[in-house]
Design an enzyme around this catalytic site. Structure first.
Site, short mmCIF file in Angstrom:
data_model
loop_
_atom_site.label_atom_id
_atom_site.label_comp_id
_atom_site.label_asym_id
_atom_site.label_seq_id
_atom_site.Cartn_x
_atom_site.Cartn_y
_atom_site.Cartn_z
N ASP A 69 0.86 -1.17 0.00
CA ASP A 69 0.00 0.00 0.00
C ASP A 69 0.90 1.23 0.00
O ASP A 69 1.83 1.31 0.80
CB ASP A 69 -0.88 -0.01 1.26
CG ASP A 69 -1.79 1.20 1.34
OD1 ASP A 69 -2.83 1.19 0.65
OD2 ASP A 69 -1.46 2.15 2.07
N ASP B 134 -4.46 2.73 -4.26
CA ASP B 134 -3.00 2.74 -4.15
C ASP B 134 -2.47 1.44 -3.55
O ASP B 134 -1.42 1.40 -2.94
CB ASP B 134 -2.53 3.94 -3.33
CG ASP B 134 -3.12 3.98 -1.92
OD1 ASP B 134 -3.90 3.07 -1.57
OD2 ASP B 134 -2.79 4.90 -1.17
#
Length: 178
Positions: free
Chosen positions: A59, A102
């Site tokens: 992440d 993301d």
């Protein structure tokens, strides 16, 4: 008339090919998507039954700052560049995925925990030394699960995801599931 029909047929064929591509790929980064990850994870688990298998879940921790500070078009460009880095830094037999937003994943067939750590180190170094100043500002949390810690492919995904969130909570860059 024949030329018009031929051009139409070609346009439809091109659209169909793109639609098929987008069923398993992220439209922005062109990386494989979550749907493809679930499919390939099952196939890799079966194929890699005698070889080790590692799943890296990551992440980008501060991506919101890029979007907020520079706008979504710049954020999209940074995501594309980050996705390109991932594909450049894994072996040709490995797969990179954009899971959503993301979050990304790497499926490393035949990779041990040590191999996965080396891939993560390459990613961290490539981001820190990237020519793009916005890519250089990115920080990521990584979670690694290996075949020794899986009961089934979806369990491997859950374990890697939990390890990534543990890395994020603890402030370490990488967490390997025990």
């Amino acid at each position: 008339v024949f030329a018009n029909h031929a051009m139409e047929a070609l346009a439809v064929a091109t659209q169909l090919e793109e639609t098929r591509f987008l069923a398993d790929h992220d439209p922005l980064t062109r990386l494989l998507n979550r749907r493809a990850l679930l499919h390939e994870l099952g196939a890799a688990a079966a194929e890699c039954d005698v070889k080790p298998l590692a799943l890296v879940f990551l992440d980008v921790d501060n991506f919101k700052e890029v979007n907020d500070g520079h706008g979504h078009l710049v954020g999209d460009r940074v995501l594309v560049r980050f996705g390109t880095l991932l594909t450049e830094l894994v072996r040709s037999s490995d797969r990179a995925f954009r899971v959503g937003g993301d979050e990304f994943a790497l499926l490393l067939c035949g990779a041990t925990e040590e191999d996965a750590r080396e891939v993560v180190a390459r990613i961290i170094n490539a981001v820190e030394s990237n020519i793009d100043p916005l890519v250089r500002t990115l920080n990521a949390s990584f979670g690694v699960a290996t075949s020794k810690s899986r009961e089934d492919p979806r369990e491997l995904l859950r374990i890697a995801d939990e390890a990534m969130y543990q890395a994020k909570r603890s402030g370490t860059r990488i967490e390997v599931a025990a």
